[in-house]
Motif scaffolding. Structure first.
Motif, PDB file in Angstrom:
ATOM      1  N   TRP A  57       8.110  41.113  28.658  1.00 56.75           N
ATOM      2  CA  TRP A  57       8.858  42.356  28.889  1.00 56.75           C
ATOM      3  C   TRP A  57      10.042  42.080  29.810  1.00 56.75           C
ATOM      4  CZ3 TRP A  57      10.571  45.511  32.744  1.00 56.75           C
ATOM      5  CH2 TRP A  57      10.875  46.838  32.421  1.00 56.75           C
ATOM      6  N   ILE A  58       9.820  41.276  30.855  1.00 52.98           N
ATOM      7  CA  ILE A  58      10.899  40.906  31.760  1.00 52.98           C
ATOM      8  C   ILE A  58      11.986  40.145  31.000  1.00 52.98           C
ATOM      9  CG2 ILE A  58      11.516  39.507  33.764  1.00 52.98           C
ATOM     10  CD1 ILE A  58      10.021  41.974  34.586  1.00 52.98           C
ATOM     11  N   ASP A  59      11.575  39.218  30.140  1.00 52.84           N
ATOM     12  CA  ASP A  59      12.538  38.461  29.341  1.00 52.84           C
ATOM     13  C   ASP A  59      13.459  39.385  28.561  1.00 52.84           C
ATOM     14  OD1 ASP A  59      11.644  36.002  30.170  1.00 52.84           O
ATOM     15  OD2 ASP A  59      10.320  35.685  28.461  1.00 52.84           O
ATOM     16  N   GLY A  66      13.662  32.318  32.311  1.00 53.81           N
ATOM     17  CA  GLY A  66      13.836  31.497  33.505  1.00 53.81           C
ATOM     18  C   GLY A  66      12.833  31.907  34.558  1.00 53.81           C
ATOM     19  N   THR A  67      13.133  31.587  35.812  1.00 49.50           N
ATOM     20  CA  THR A  67      12.237  31.936  36.906  1.00 49.50           C
ATOM     21  C   THR A  67      12.087  33.447  37.044  1.00 49.50           C
ATOM     22  OG1 THR A  67      13.046  29.950  38.043  1.00 49.50           O
ATOM     23  CG2 THR A  67      11.723  31.482  39.336  1.00 49.50           C
ATOM     24  N   TRP A  68      13.072  34.202  36.568  1.00 45.67           N
ATOM     25  CA  TRP A  68      13.019  35.665  36.650  1.00 45.67           C
ATOM     26  C   TRP A  68      11.744  36.220  36.043  1.00 45.67           C
ATOM     27  CZ3 TRP A  68      16.788  39.559  37.967  1.00 45.67           C
ATOM     28  CH2 TRP A  68      17.918  39.054  38.612  1.00 45.67           C
ATOM     29  N   ARG A  69      11.303  35.628  34.946  1.00 44.62           N
ATOM     30  CA  ARG A  69      10.142  36.169  34.225  1.00 44.62           C
ATOM     31  C   ARG A  69       8.858  36.053  35.036  1.00 44.62           C
ATOM     32  NH1 ARG A  69       7.067  33.058  30.686  1.00 44.62           N
ATOM     33  NH2 ARG A  69       7.504  34.521  29.003  1.00 44.62           N
ATOM     34  N   ASN A 108       2.655  47.908  40.235  1.00 46.35           N
ATOM     35  CA  ASN A 108       2.394  48.233  38.830  1.00 46.35           C
ATOM     36  C   ASN A 108       3.058  47.232  37.904  1.00 46.35           C
ATOM     37  OD1 ASN A 108       5.040  49.801  39.525  1.00 46.35           O
ATOM     38  ND2 ASN A 108       5.005  49.729  37.285  1.00 46.35           N
ATOM     39  N   THR A 109       2.486  47.089  36.724  1.00 47.82           N
ATOM     40  CA  THR A 109       3.092  46.258  35.689  1.00 47.82           C
ATOM     41  C   THR A 109       4.122  47.096  34.940  1.00 47.82           C
ATOM     42  OG1 THR A 109       1.180  46.806  34.297  1.00 47.82           O
ATOM     43  CG2 THR A 109       1.161  44.687  35.404  1.00 47.82           C
ATOM     44  N   PRO A 110       5.283  46.538  34.640  1.00 52.73           N
ATOM     45  CA  PRO A 110       6.380  47.353  34.102  1.00 52.73           C
ATOM     46  C   PRO A 110       6.204  47.823  32.675  1.00 52.73           C
ATOM     47  CG  PRO A 110       7.016  45.041  34.225  1.00 52.73           C
ATOM     48  CD  PRO A 110       5.700  45.161  34.922  1.00 52.73           C
ATOM     49  N   SER A 111       5.517  47.074  31.845  1.00 48.44           N
ATOM     50  CA  SER A 111       5.473  47.424  30.422  1.00 48.44           C
ATOM     51  C   SER A 111       4.670  48.689  30.154  1.00 48.44           C
ATOM     52  CB  SER A 111       4.893  46.265  29.606  1.00 48.44           C
ATOM     53  OG  SER A 111       3.505  46.110  29.854  1.00 48.44           O
ATOM     54  N   ASN A 112       3.610  48.914  30.944  1.00 50.59           N
ATOM     55  CA  ASN A 112       2.721  50.047  30.656  1.00 50.59           C
ATOM     56  C   ASN A 112       2.451  50.941  31.866  1.00 50.59           C
ATOM     57  OD1 ASN A 112       1.108  48.345  32.166  1.00 50.59           O
ATOM     58  ND2 ASN A 112      -0.300  47.850  30.493  1.00 50.59           N
TER      59      ASN A 112
END
Length: 293
Positions: A57-59, A66-69, A108-112
């Motif tokens: 989701w971050i990608d 990259g490291t961002w994920r 929290n996790t961003p996707s859900n």
């Protein structure tokens, strides 16, 4: 739990339910005990496969790998407003918005919008950075995170290798840092959505009608928050994340600002290892943009 203000009074609930006010309080406590027994079934650290879903989701939202994920979780603080000044150490609950409340830290996790870590019990006068120290992510970072993983946060949090906040001034005025902060803010909007979903569905957290005159009362107020979090995750499991998104507009940015203000006062703590990691993330972003150009 879906009411606040005068509509949340025990008298009103008793009138609708056709029972005594004492029964309302007794049934509430018994239901809380039953719900709390389900805590570990619905509030847990994600597995490697579940983390990978968040990293994908971050990608997609960052636009490059990259490291961002590795920043798969978002942390933010919120104020659970109390309907009146507590009788026990009441001044400690006073917030900068002129109300009384409890500080709750939510990861929290961003996707859900699932809540995977939290802490509460600190009073409204507590700084987010201090309250964050009681989360599992802060107390047991090498258990909660693996490898290069870390959490995204706002400028109220101290920067270290496991917590990457946006820049404070004057560093935030540099063009590359401004670009970094803008993209992080785009990711962290999901923290605001999580707060909106939680307080939108369980509006008791917008004006908790619990009189705090003893330590036992304080613990009871915290139980309202715990049970709301458990049920929030349970509903996501049963109904799906779209039903969490449905309630986020019932408690939006304006309502959250009324509860806790625009932003917390930034802390000055900077750990070199954390700053180095943030510089690496900025460099990755700049390199990607240059390649795109």
């Amino acid at each position: 739990m879906g009411r606040y203000g005068n509509a949340a009074s025990a008298e009103e609930v008793a009138r609708i339910a056709g029972c005594s006010e004492g029964s309302v309080e007794n049934y509430t406590r018994r239901c809380f005990t039953a719900i709390e027994a389900l805590h570990d079934l619905f509030v847990w650290r994600p597995t490697l496969a579940q983390k990978e879903v968040e990293k994908e989701w971050i990608d997609r939202h960052v636009g490059f790998r990259g490291t961002w994920r590795e920043g798969w979780v978002m942390f933010d603080g919120t104020i659970v407003v109390l309907y009146k000044k507590p009788g026990l150490n009441g001044d400690a609950y006073y917030t900068r918005k002129g109300n009384y409340g409890l500080n709750a830290q939510i990861g929290n996790t961003p996707s859900n919008l699932r809540i995977v870590d939290y802490s509460h019990g600190m009073t409204g006068s507590a700084h987010d950075a201090a309250a964050f120290e009681h989360t599992a992510a802060a107390k047991y970072p090498d258990w909660f995170f693996e490898g290069n993983e870390f959490a995204w946060a706002d400028s109220a949090y101290a920067v270290n290798s496991r917590t990457i906040p946006v820049h404070k001034q004057p560093a935030s005025l540099e063009p590359v840092n401004t670009l970094f902060d803008k993209l992080v803010a785009h990711l962290r909007i999901r923290s605001e959505h999580c707060m909106g979903a939680l307080k939108g569905r369980f509006q008791c957290l917008r004006g908790l009608r619990v009189e705090i005159n003893s330590k036992r009362d304080h613990d009871m107020a915290c139980r309202w928050i715990t049970n709301s979090i458990i049920l929030h995750n349970l509903i996501i499991d049963v109904e799906g994340s779209k039903f969490a998104d449905y309630f986020q507009d019932d408690h939006g940015r304006i309502e959250e600002e009324n509860d806790r203000g625009l932003a917390d006062e930034p802390q000055s703590d900077v750990l070199e290892e954390g700053e180095e990691k943030r510089r690496q993330l900025v460099a990755e972003l700049v390199a990607f943009r240059d390649m795109q150009d």
